[in-house]
Design a protein around this motif. Structure first.
Motif, PDB file in Angstrom:
ATOM      1  N   VAL A 276       0.684  -1.045   0.071  1.00 60.85           N
ATOM      2  CA  VAL A 276      -0.488   0.118  -0.027  1.00 60.85           C
ATOM      3  C   VAL A 276       0.624   1.397   0.520  1.00 60.85           C
ATOM      4  CG1 VAL A 276      -1.831   1.864   0.757  1.00 60.85           C
ATOM      5  CG2 VAL A 276      -1.718  -1.549   1.297  1.00 60.85           C
ATOM      6  N   GLY A 277       0.655   1.909  -1.220  1.00 61.22           N
ATOM      7  CA  GLY A 277       1.850   3.383  -1.343  1.00 61.22           C
ATOM      8  C   GLY A 277       0.816   4.205  -1.623  1.00 61.22           C
ATOM      9  N   ASP A 278      -0.218   4.346  -1.397  1.00 61.31           N
ATOM     10  CA  ASP A 278      -1.012   5.369  -1.763  1.00 61.31           C
ATOM     11  C   ASP A 278      -1.600   6.356  -1.162  1.00 61.31           C
ATOM     12  OD1 ASP A 278      -3.201   3.615  -1.655  1.00 61.31           O
ATOM     13  OD2 ASP A 278      -3.954   4.073  -4.254  1.00 61.31           O
ATOM     14  N   ARG A 279      -1.550   5.046   0.550  1.00 63.20           N
ATOM     15  CA  ARG A 279      -2.503   6.737   1.608  1.00 63.20           C
ATOM     16  C   ARG A 279      -2.014   6.180   2.708  1.00 63.20           C
ATOM     17  NH1 ARG A 279      -6.075   1.500   0.549  1.00 63.20           N
ATOM     18  NH2 ARG A 279      -5.742   1.781  -1.699  1.00 63.20           N
ATOM     19  N   SER A 280      -1.925   6.761   3.805  1.00 64.99           N
ATOM     20  CA  SER A 280      -1.648   6.681   4.881  1.00 64.99           C
ATOM     21  C   SER A 280      -2.047   5.876   5.825  1.00 64.99           C
ATOM     22  CB  SER A 280      -1.389   8.121   5.655  1.00 64.99           C
ATOM     23  OG  SER A 280      -3.048   8.329   5.866  1.00 64.99           O
TER      24      SER A 280
ATOM     25  N   TYR B  73       1.944  -1.015   4.661  1.00 62.28           N
ATOM     26  CA  TYR B  73       1.838   0.026   4.358  1.00 62.28           C
ATOM     27  C   TYR B  73       3.263   0.475   4.156  1.00 62.28           C
ATOM     28  CZ  TYR B  73      -3.021   0.457   4.538  1.00 62.28           C
ATOM     29  OH  TYR B  73      -4.655   0.403   5.117  1.00 62.28           O
ATOM     30  N   ILE B  74       3.750   1.485   3.322  1.00 64.40           N
ATOM     31  CA  ILE B  74       4.753   2.486   2.837  1.00 64.40           C
ATOM     32  C   ILE B  74       4.724   3.604   3.381  1.00 64.40           C
ATOM     33  CG2 ILE B  74       6.582   4.372   1.556  1.00 64.40           C
ATOM     34  CD1 ILE B  74       5.646   2.255  -1.094  1.00 64.40           C
ATOM     35  N   PHE B  75       3.477   4.568   3.473  1.00 62.02           N
ATOM     36  CA  PHE B  75       3.402   5.793   4.753  1.00 62.02           C
ATOM     37  C   PHE B  75       2.872   5.738   5.629  1.00 62.02           C
ATOM     38  CE2 PHE B  75       4.243   7.040   0.510  1.00 62.02           C
ATOM     39  CZ  PHE B  75       5.037   7.977   0.654  1.00 62.02           C
ATOM     40  N   TRP B  76       3.008   6.326   6.522  1.00 53.51           N
ATOM     41  CA  TRP B  76       2.040   6.666   7.606  1.00 53.51           C
ATOM     42  C   TRP B  76       1.202   7.022   8.446  1.00 53.51           C
ATOM     43  CZ3 TRP B  76       1.061   3.806  12.158  1.00 53.51           C
ATOM     44  CH2 TRP B  76       0.809   4.361  13.689  1.00 53.51           C
ATOM     45  N   ASP B  77       1.675   8.448   8.119  1.00 54.70           N
ATOM     46  CA  ASP B  77       0.934  10.054   8.219  1.00 54.70           C
ATOM     47  C   ASP B  77       1.009  10.402   6.701  1.00 54.70           C
ATOM     48  OD1 ASP B  77       3.154  11.448   8.205  1.00 54.70           O
ATOM     49  OD2 ASP B  77       3.023  11.609  10.238  1.00 54.70           O
ATOM     50  N   ASN B  78       0.532  11.431   6.638  1.00 52.29           N
ATOM     51  CA  ASN B  78       0.566  11.868   4.773  1.00 52.29           C
ATOM     52  C   ASN B  78       2.234  12.126   4.265  1.00 52.29           C
ATOM     53  OD1 ASN B  78      -1.401  11.759   4.585  1.00 52.29           O
ATOM     54  ND2 ASN B  78      -2.681  13.598   3.957  1.00 52.29           N
ATOM     55  N   VAL B  79       2.938  12.128   4.975  1.00 54.87           N
ATOM     56  CA  VAL B  79       4.798  13.040   4.913  1.00 54.87           C
ATOM     57  C   VAL B  79       5.860  12.241   5.704  1.00 54.87           C
ATOM     58  CG1 VAL B  79       4.544  15.132   4.349  1.00 54.87           C
ATOM     59  CG2 VAL B  79       4.761  14.450   6.392  1.00 54.87           C
ATOM     60  N   HIS B  80       5.828  10.832   6.807  1.00 57.69           N
ATOM     61  CA  HIS B  80       6.215  10.282   7.537  1.00 57.69           C
ATOM     62  C   HIS B  80       6.323   8.705   6.642  1.00 57.69           C
ATOM     63  CE1 HIS B  80       6.517  13.670   9.280  1.00 57.69           C
ATOM     64  NE2 HIS B  80       7.276  14.063   8.794  1.00 57.69           N
TER      65      HIS B  80
END
Ligand code: R5C
Length: 309
Positions: free
Chosen positions: A245-249, A273-280
């Motif tokens: 999953v790389g398109d949402r936090s 998931y790649i993203f934990w929040d919207n930037v990290h």
């Protein structure tokens, strides 16, 4: 270990490394005498907790997978410097400058600050933060007070990840009126997908940074730099590791914001998931990046392992 050398840098918009070898006694298994960390929220591990800033994450769900819970790390678990410290054989994670003992400057200190930038005014909109200039001045006073020998400092590992906020919270900042903020998500991806306009601008910076690293390596003696490309991973490689999953936090982020909502819900399987929040990024990705930087898959021209024993 690179012959006769000592340093590395890491830059993520801007991530550069400068690195080390062993001098005087180092703890068993520890591959460098000391490790110093500079940067923004990607590397921050608690320096912002006592600051008057919205760039502060000492609340759940941050740290949900970290043994001590929320510490100020902008992730669900370990961040990249935590993994680098593990890979370099340090017994403990490098502690934040805020609250570090005087003698800690002999082993390593983390000066990174969420919202921190290369430019002084960057992230004024977020409140207090520690700019790169101030982080360097904190380092100078820490090593002076602890009287760390220069011969040792020459052989330490240094990692710097900074520059993202000079775009996100400076150059591309929307006028901070509440109404305008509501439109920010549509303009920059809304927390879903990528912000193409920002990525293109950052590409220019990163290409020049790579050239600067090559230039410094050719023209400075006694120090070596390497560039770590945080963006070189691709979807297929991640999918092979079960990161799909790389398109949402993973955590819930309120519209127009970038950080996880306090005590908000999180995805059940963080490891996908790649993203934990919207930037990290998640702990899982942080581990993948650190290992790839250590073994040289995403670095140029040196791997981090070449900087340590
Ligand atoms: C990757 C960006 C580095 C960084 O410091 O990001 C932040 C972005 C936004 C906030 N905030 O909204 O508070 C904090 C850090």
């Amino acid at each position: 270990m690179v012959e006769g050398v000592s340093k590395a840098l890491w830059i993520t918009v801007a991530t550069v490394f400068a690195a080390a070898a062993a001098v005087a006694p180092v703890a068993r298994g520890q591959q460098a005498p000391c490790y110093f960390v500079f940067g923004d929220s990607v590397f921050d591990n608690g320096n912002n907790n006592a600051l008057n800033t919205s760039a502060k994450v000492n609340y759940l769900p941050y740290g949900i997978d970290f043994p001590q819970g929320p510490t100020g790390r902008f992730s669900n678990g370990r961040n990249i410097p935590d993994f680098i410290a593990e890979l370099a054989g340090f017994d403990n994670y490098i502690p934040p400058f805020a609250g570090a003992s005087r003698t800690q400057a002999n082993i390593g200190i983390n000066y990174a600050s969420g919202g921190g930038g290369i430019r002084e005014e960057t992230s004024e909109n977020l409140g207090e933060r520690i700019s790169l200039r101030k982080q360097i001045s904190n380092h100078q006073s820490a090593i002076r007070k602890a009287a760390v020998p220069e011969s040792q400092l020459r052989r330490c590992l240094y990692t710097i990840s900074i520059g993202s906020n000079d775009y996100l919270n400076n150059y591309f900042l929307q006028p901070p009126t509440p109404a305008r903020r509501l439109y920010t998500p549509d303009h920059l991806g809304g927390g879903v997908g990528c912000a193409e306009e920002v990525n293109q601008a950052v590409d220019i910076f990163n290409n020049k940074l790579k050239a600067l690293v090559a230039d410094l390596n050719s023209n400075l003696s006694g120090v070596k730099f390497t560039y770590v490309d945080l963006f070189s991973g691709n979807a297929q490689d991640f999918a092979a590791l079960g990161i799909t999953v790389g398109d949402r936090s993973c955590c819930m982020v309120k519209p127009g914001e970038e950080l996880c909502a306090k005590d908000g819900p999180v995805c059940p399987d963080r490891t996908k998931y790649i993203f934990w929040d919207n930037v990290h990024t998640t702990e899982t990705i942080n581990g993948v990046i650190a290992s790839s930087a250590f073994n040289g898959d995403i670095t140029s021209p040196f791997s981090i392992s070449q900087f340590v024993n």
